[in-house]
Write an enzyme that holds these catalytic residues in place. Structure first.
Site, PDB file in Angstrom:
ATOM      1  N   CYS A 123       0.844  -1.292   0.000  1.00 37.93           N
ATOM      2  CA  CYS A 123      -0.093   0.163  -0.097  1.00 37.93           C
ATOM      3  C   CYS A 123       0.853   1.065  -0.146  1.00 37.93           C
ATOM      4  CB  CYS A 123      -1.036  -0.104   1.204  1.00 37.93           C
ATOM      5  SG  CYS A 123      -2.465   0.962   0.972  1.00 37.93           S
ATOM      6  N   HIS A 154      -3.092  -5.098   1.503  1.00 38.91           N
ATOM      7  CA  HIS A 154      -2.545  -5.468   2.791  1.00 38.91           C
ATOM      8  C   HIS A 154      -2.654  -6.829   3.296  1.00 38.91           C
ATOM      9  CE1 HIS A 154      -2.231  -1.348   4.368  1.00 38.91           C
ATOM     10  NE2 HIS A 154      -3.261  -1.142   3.557  1.00 38.91           N
ATOM     11  N   GLU A 164      -0.645  -8.426   5.304  1.00 40.22           N
ATOM     12  CA  GLU A 164      -0.569  -8.417   6.671  1.00 40.22           C
ATOM     13  C   GLU A 164      -1.814  -8.494   7.674  1.00 40.22           C
ATOM     14  OE1 GLU A 164      -0.176  -5.858   5.209  1.00 40.22           O
ATOM     15  OE2 GLU A 164      -0.650  -4.004   6.173  1.00 40.22           O
TER      16      GLU A 164
HETATM   17  N1  GLN Z   1      -3.486   6.656   0.919  1.00 39.74           N
HETATM   18  C1  GLN Z   1      -2.293   6.396   1.398  1.00 39.74           C
HETATM   19  C2  GLN Z   1      -1.264   6.975   0.706  1.00 39.74           C
HETATM   20  O1  GLN Z   1      -1.554   7.425  -0.334  1.00 39.74           O
HETATM   21  C3  GLN Z   1      -1.930   4.626   1.324  1.00 39.74           C
HETATM   22  C4  GLN Z   1      -2.956   3.835   2.530  1.00 39.74           C
HETATM   23  C5  GLN Z   1      -2.464   2.712   3.151  1.00 39.74           C
HETATM   24  O2  GLN Z   1      -1.232   2.242   3.101  1.00 39.74           O
HETATM   25  N2  GLN Z   1      -3.554   1.865   3.556  1.00 39.74           N
HETATM   26  O3  GLN Z   1      -0.020   6.945   1.362  1.00 39.74           O
END
Ligand code: GLN
Length: 192
Positions: A77, A174, A176
């Site tokens: 992410c 994610h 995890e």
């Molecule tokens: N929206 C976050 C970003 O742009 C990422 C979100 C997340 O890691 N769950 O950095």
């Protein structure tokens, strides 16, 4: 085998727990000197701008880049954004992976969602092939995959949510936050 998790901001603890569950030594990483002792590094989800700013502040940008040129890095992410060459706005990026990402690409209504994905690469670490239940939270989309980078998984409509380039891995979602250990096992194999 020892895997580090960048622990500046975000959900690094969940990665540590998952790594311990799959039976590898896991350590929190906050200093450049700690990189020497690990075989691979996970950059967790969180806020990519914050992770980037703190990495600049703590002098971690160059050490992380040179680590990446020798060893495995997996960004989940926000971590995937930080690993990319291009997030189409100005923020500190490691710029290692040949992917373009779009932050918060799924809009407000579907800030978070879960979906079953087909990820054939995971069959190498599992005895049977089954869908991977993926959790997306204000997730980025991997818009383009260039050069040596390869697509690992796509949504049904073709949008890319996981990619790999040699020893670098990027997932929009994610792993995890689920109980499925396959992605962590896959990364540990990559780091060997
Ligand atoms: N929206 C976050 C970003 O742009 C990422 C979100 C997340 O890691 N769950 O950095």
């Amino acid at each position: 085998m020892k895997i580090g998790v960048l622990a500046l901001q975000g959900d690094f603890e969940e990665h540590i727990n998952m790594l311990r569950r799959v039976g590898v030594e896991a350590v929190e990483i906050r200093l450049a000197s700690q990189l020497e002792a690990i075989n691979g590094l996970i950059i967790p989800g969180g806020e990519s701008t914050t992770i980037g700013k703190l990495s600049v502040e703590f002098g971690l940008m160059e050490p992380l880049r040179s680590f990446g040129h020798q060893k495995a890095i997996w960004g989940t992410c926000a971590g995937a954004i930080f690993l990319s060459k291009d997030a189409r706005r100005t923020q500190p990026l490691l710029g290692l992976m040949d992917i373009t990402v779009a932050r918060n690409a799924f809009g407000r209504q579907v800030d978070s969602f879960e979906v079953d994905l087909l990820i054939p690469a995971l069959d190498t670490v599992a005895s049977s092939s089954r869908p991977y239940h993926a959790v997306f939270i204000r997730a980025p989309l991997i818009e383009t995959v260039q050069g040596e980078a390869k697509v690992l998984s796509q949504l049904e409509d073709g949008r890319i949510v996981a990619a790999q380039q040699g020893r670098w891995l990027a997932t929009s979602f994610h792993p995890e936050l689920t109980s499925d250990e396959r992605f962590h096992r896959y990364f540990v194999e990559m780091a060997k």
